[in-house]
Enzyme design. Sequence first.
Site, PDB file in Angstrom:
ATOM      1  N   TYR A   1       1.086  -5.245   9.406  1.00  0.00           N
ATOM      2  CA  TYR A   1       1.024  -4.838   8.003  1.00  0.00           C
ATOM      3  C   TYR A   1       2.409  -4.446   7.481  1.00  0.00           C
ATOM      4  CZ  TYR A   1      -0.541  -2.007   3.975  1.00  0.00           C
ATOM      5  OH  TYR A   1      -0.744  -1.463   2.724  1.00  0.00           O
TER       6      TYR A   1
ATOM      7  N   LYS B   1       4.412  -6.277   4.452  1.00  0.00           N
ATOM      8  CA  LYS B   1       4.784  -5.542   3.245  1.00  0.00           C
ATOM      9  C   LYS B   1       6.305  -5.510   3.045  1.00  0.00           C
ATOM     10  CE  LYS B   1       0.778  -4.421   1.563  1.00  0.00           C
ATOM     11  NZ  LYS B   1       0.308  -5.108   0.322  1.00  0.00           N
TER      12      LYS B   1
END
Length: 305
Positions: free
Chosen positions: A173, A177
């Site tokens: 993640y 991002k």
Amino acid sequence: MSGPLLCEGRVVIVTGAGRGLGRAHALAYAAEGARVVVNDLGVGLDGTPGPDSPAARVAEEIRAAGGQAVAHGGDIATTDGAASLVRTALETYGSLDTLVNNAGFLRDRMLVNLDEDDWDAVLRVHLKGHFLPLKHAAAHWRSQAKEGRTPRARVVNTSSGAGLLGSVGQGNYSAAKAGIIGLTLVAAAELGRYGVQVNAIAPAARTRMTERAFADTMAAPGADSFDAMAPENVSPLVVWLGASASTGVTGRVFETEGGRITVMEGWRPGPTADKGARRTPSEAGDTALKLLAEAEVPGAVYGAG
């Protein structure tokens, strides 16, 4: 007497708009006069398909309040799905002014336990799911500009504190991002000539992705207290960034939480030393330690998205 609506007549796509932040953004845009394409694949927290159609429910919610909205249930991390998303806006409303990339899910693991499939799935929906809608929307806006009809187009991407500083247990993640921030900076530089502004937010709010992992922090307060973690707190900035009123703002990253908005300044040169010649490894190490002693201590590594 209320003033003019900020997004009157604009056509806005919001991905991942069936719940949480995306739903709040879609409703906020509609309240400011936008016609909204509500995209959501309707999947679970881990990205597997769900049994309902949240996009249709949100679109109906907007229409019931007197707004205009259409649902789109395609997979925007595929070329066909992303192309279909942009085509839905153009065929339904005749134009496209703003793209809000928001879709995503989690598959949290410590690095030694992170499977390749979990890595690929999260990178796919977050990073590829930003790239493909942006690519197809940008192609449309470039075509408009070349025809002499330069748009006032806006893109709002969704990063995270995890992408800014890292997050324990979220290697996939955090990487996705962080990649979204890089994509935002490149897109802002490339697309400005076509009338397109591209910015990113790093929000903190109560969503399906955060309320389980951070139950105490994300819990709603009492009825008389300000709910700092309500996703609706993030949407005003997203609406403004997607409106014509944000002219001149591009290539920026904003942290937003509750009533707080912070302009993030990213990587900046810190202490430096130039010998003017090649160093030995030991000299390089001594120099690095001296520079680190003068440098600011990095921010805390996030424990959450």
